[in-house]
Design a protein around this motif. Structure first.
Motif, PDB file in Angstrom:
ATOM      1  N   ILE A  20       0.917  -1.403   0.235  1.00 36.07           N
ATOM      2  CA  ILE A  20      -0.170  -0.002   0.338  1.00 36.07           C
ATOM      3  C   ILE A  20       1.016   1.014   0.311  1.00 36.07           C
ATOM      4  CG2 ILE A  20      -1.053   0.792   1.715  1.00 36.07           C
ATOM      5  CD1 ILE A  20      -2.952  -0.852   2.081  1.00 36.07           C
ATOM      6  N   ASP A  21       2.475   1.069   1.001  1.00 38.84           N
ATOM      7  CA  ASP A  21       2.892   2.840   0.641  1.00 38.84           C
ATOM      8  C   ASP A  21       3.168   2.885  -0.788  1.00 38.84           C
ATOM      9  OD1 ASP A  21       3.260   3.066   3.134  1.00 38.84           O
ATOM     10  OD2 ASP A  21       5.649   2.693   2.968  1.00 38.84           O
ATOM     11  N   HIS A  22       3.096   2.067  -1.654  1.00 43.80           N
ATOM     12  CA  HIS A  22       3.167   2.676  -3.253  1.00 43.80           C
ATOM     13  C   HIS A  22       2.389   3.458  -3.500  1.00 43.80           C
ATOM     14  CE1 HIS A  22       7.357   0.662  -3.268  1.00 43.80           C
ATOM     15  NE2 HIS A  22       6.604  -0.933  -2.403  1.00 43.80           N
ATOM     16  N   MET A  23       1.710   3.023  -3.375  1.00 41.66           N
ATOM     17  CA  MET A  23       0.134   3.374  -3.502  1.00 41.66           C
ATOM     18  C   MET A  23      -0.224   5.015  -2.890  1.00 41.66           C
ATOM     19  SD  MET A  23      -2.189   0.406  -3.030  1.00 41.66           S
ATOM     20  CE  MET A  23      -3.569   0.828  -3.918  1.00 41.66           C
ATOM     21  N   LEU A  24       0.429   5.675  -1.865  1.00 38.92           N
ATOM     22  CA  LEU A  24       0.850   6.068  -1.666  1.00 38.92           C
ATOM     23  C   LEU A  24       1.786   7.927  -2.093  1.00 38.92           C
ATOM     24  CD1 LEU A  24       0.094   5.348   2.819  1.00 38.92           C
ATOM     25  CD2 LEU A  24      -1.880   5.610   0.660  1.00 38.92           C
ATOM     26  N   GLU A  28       1.201  12.136   1.368  1.00 39.47           N
ATOM     27  CA  GLU A  28       0.219  11.276   2.676  1.00 39.47           C
ATOM     28  C   GLU A  28       0.845  10.079   3.366  1.00 39.47           C
ATOM     29  OE1 GLU A  28      -3.450  10.999  -1.473  1.00 39.47           O
ATOM     30  OE2 GLU A  28      -1.219   9.459  -0.973  1.00 39.47           O
ATOM     31  N   ARG A  29       2.443   9.331   3.088  1.00 36.90           N
ATOM     32  CA  ARG A  29       2.534   9.346   3.725  1.00 36.90           C
ATOM     33  C   ARG A  29       3.538  10.106   5.082  1.00 36.90           C
ATOM     34  NH1 ARG A  29       5.199   6.365  -1.395  1.00 36.90           N
ATOM     35  NH2 ARG A  29       6.609   8.273  -0.488  1.00 36.90           N
ATOM     36  N   ALA A  30       4.206  10.796   4.492  1.00 41.68           N
ATOM     37  CA  ALA A  30       4.355  12.292   6.038  1.00 41.68           C
ATOM     38  C   ALA A  30       2.747  12.329   6.949  1.00 41.68           C
ATOM     39  CB  ALA A  30       4.551  13.327   5.253  1.00 41.68           C
ATOM     40  N   VAL A  85      -8.130  11.023   1.691  1.00 43.48           N
ATOM     41  CA  VAL A  85      -7.102  10.436   2.285  1.00 43.48           C
ATOM     42  C   VAL A  85      -6.174  10.325   3.229  1.00 43.48           C
ATOM     43  CG1 VAL A  85      -5.080   8.288   1.504  1.00 43.48           C
ATOM     44  CG2 VAL A  85      -7.163   9.142  -0.029  1.00 43.48           C
ATOM     45  N   GLU A  86      -5.469  11.525   3.974  1.00 40.24           N
ATOM     46  CA  GLU A  86      -4.175  11.675   4.574  1.00 40.24           C
ATOM     47  C   GLU A  86      -5.437  12.044   6.031  1.00 40.24           C
ATOM     48  OE1 GLU A  86      -1.691  14.898   2.448  1.00 40.24           O
ATOM     49  OE2 GLU A  86      -3.898  15.409   2.702  1.00 40.24           O
ATOM     50  N   TYR A  87      -7.070  12.051   5.966  1.00 35.39           N
ATOM     51  CA  TYR A  87      -7.171  12.316   7.344  1.00 35.39           C
ATOM     52  C   TYR A  87      -7.457  10.148   7.354  1.00 35.39           C
ATOM     53  CZ  TYR A  87     -11.470  11.464  10.011  1.00 35.39           C
ATOM     54  OH  TYR A  87     -12.127  11.468  11.836  1.00 35.39           O
TER      55      TYR A  87
END
Length: 396
Positions: A20-24, A28-30, A85-87
């Motif tokens: 999933i990390d590759h989809m963010l 968003e990861r930050a 998505v961030e929320y």
């Protein structure tokens, strides 16, 4: 074509089994990593004690404000203006700490702040939203009543006109944050249908009493509210909220957060069980080497991965303005059910130690039973989905 450069370690597989990390995005990861760090340093060391003592520190609200998670999806008036998505990622991290603490953010942001942001006057927005985003002003959301839960249209709280004023009488139940709130969004019947009001909690006739005999959500606050001839000026009404569309708009925002949050609780339960299994020795080897333990871990991983992918898909739809109510119900119904199943299975790996406060899975199970009930029970969401499938509402 990209080729993986190394075989992932067990910790790497556990952290992100389906990539999933590759989809963010980097942003968003930050956001996720910032909230995760806050949970690890500020919440995890204290949550077992808060839960056992049924204590919610009031100072968490300004801390959540500084973190930027209050009214996170709302824009203008000094609000964070982050994506859905961030929320969602933030909600998952908060609930990995505790469902009750994620609920605090939801009550403040998705319910009380969204009501003012979506249906308030410009003056109301300017007066309340900046302070609420900072956690200086605390809000609650009074919809549910002692005899009106899944059927809010049957509420009996009533607001009558008296000259230029409104006078509210009635009762609400299971109202998060009410005893520490500065304002309450109260939904009431009027001669013109259901309307929303901003009620200062220090108004004469307003009483909030915490519900203390709880086996779940012990690190958060839920209250009974009594409204005894509470007098309000005309401008206390939310001018754009008419009928149940107002509260349902707020509820759908909160339900969306639950889709992500439940997966945070499930992920934390799974990781707690995995690490325990690697360390616990029985019959001269770690129990993680046992086939039945590995089968449980595999099943839990499938559940968390698929539920997380569902949450991300709904978040992408919401950011595009395409998310539909029945899709929110699919997410809430599936992911809360899934999270309970995962946390229960994780508890079994912990054996007798799993019933102690030292480990999170049983606390997650207990909390998730509340999450299962609020913002729409399993039955309500099943009927929302059923109505979308058949075109025939079956609520009555």
């Amino acid at each position: 074509m990209l080729v993986p450069t190394h075989s992932p370690t067990p910790d790497e597989v556990a952290a992100d089994p389906v990539g999933i990390d590759h989809m963010l995005s980097a942003d968003e990861r930050a956001v996720r990593d910032r909230v995760r760090a806050f949970v690890d340093t500020e919440l995890r060391p204290n949550i077992a004690e808060w839960y056992e003592n049924a204590h919610l520190p009031r100072e968490l609200l300004p801390a959540f404000g500084e973190l930027g998670v209050l009214g996170m999806m709302l824009s203008g008036n000094g609000l964070p203006g982050r994506s859905a998505v961030e929320y969602g990622l933030a909600a998952a991290e908060l609930e990995a700490g505790d469902s009750g603490l994620r609920t605090v953010v939801s009550v403040q942001g998705s319910l009380a702040m969204t009501a003012i942001h979506s249906f308030g006057s410009e003056e109301q927005k300017a007066q309340y939203l900046p302070g609420m985003a900072a956690g200086r002003v605390v809000g609650c959301f009074g919809l549910t009543e002692p005899n009106a839960g899944s059927d809010p249209g049957s509420m009996t709280t009533f607001a009558r006109r008296d000259g230029d004023d409104w006078v509210l009488s009635g009762a609400k139940r299971w109202i998060g944050l009410a005893s520490i709130a500065d304002i309450a969004i109260i939904w009431a019947q009027t001669d013109d249908g259901i309307r929303g009001f901003i009620v200062p909690t220090n108004a004469p006739g307003f009483t909030a009493t915490p519900i203390t005999a709880k086996l779940s959500m012990r690190a958060s606050i839920q209250c009974d509210i009594e409204l005894d001839e509470v007098r309000l000026p005309a401008d206390a009404m939310l001018p754009e909220a008419r009928g149940l569309r107002g509260p349902f708009t707020c509820l759908n925002s909160a339900r969306y957060g639950i889709v992500w949050g439940a997966m945070g609780a499930a992920r934390d339960a799974l990781e707690t069980a995995r690490r325990y299994a690697l360390e616990r020795v029985a019959f001269e080897r770690p129990i993680a080497a046992a086939q039945l333990t590995q089968a449980k871990l595999a099943d839990m991983t499938l559940d968390v991965a698929t539920g997380s992918l569902l949450a991300l898909q709904l978040g992408r739809l919401k950011d595009q303005g395409l998310l539909l109510p029945h899709q929110i119900s699919i997410g809430k119904l599936n992911n809360v059910r899934t999270a309970i199943r995962v946390a229960q299975s994780a508890r079994t790996i912990l054996g007798g130690n799993g019933i102690t406060a030292e480990y999170s899975p049983m606390r997650h199970v207990q909390n998730l039973e509340s999450v299962r009930t609020y913002e729409g029970t399993d039955e309500v969401h099943a009927l929302v989905i059923g109505a979308a499938l058949t075109g025939m509402p079956a609520f009555r």
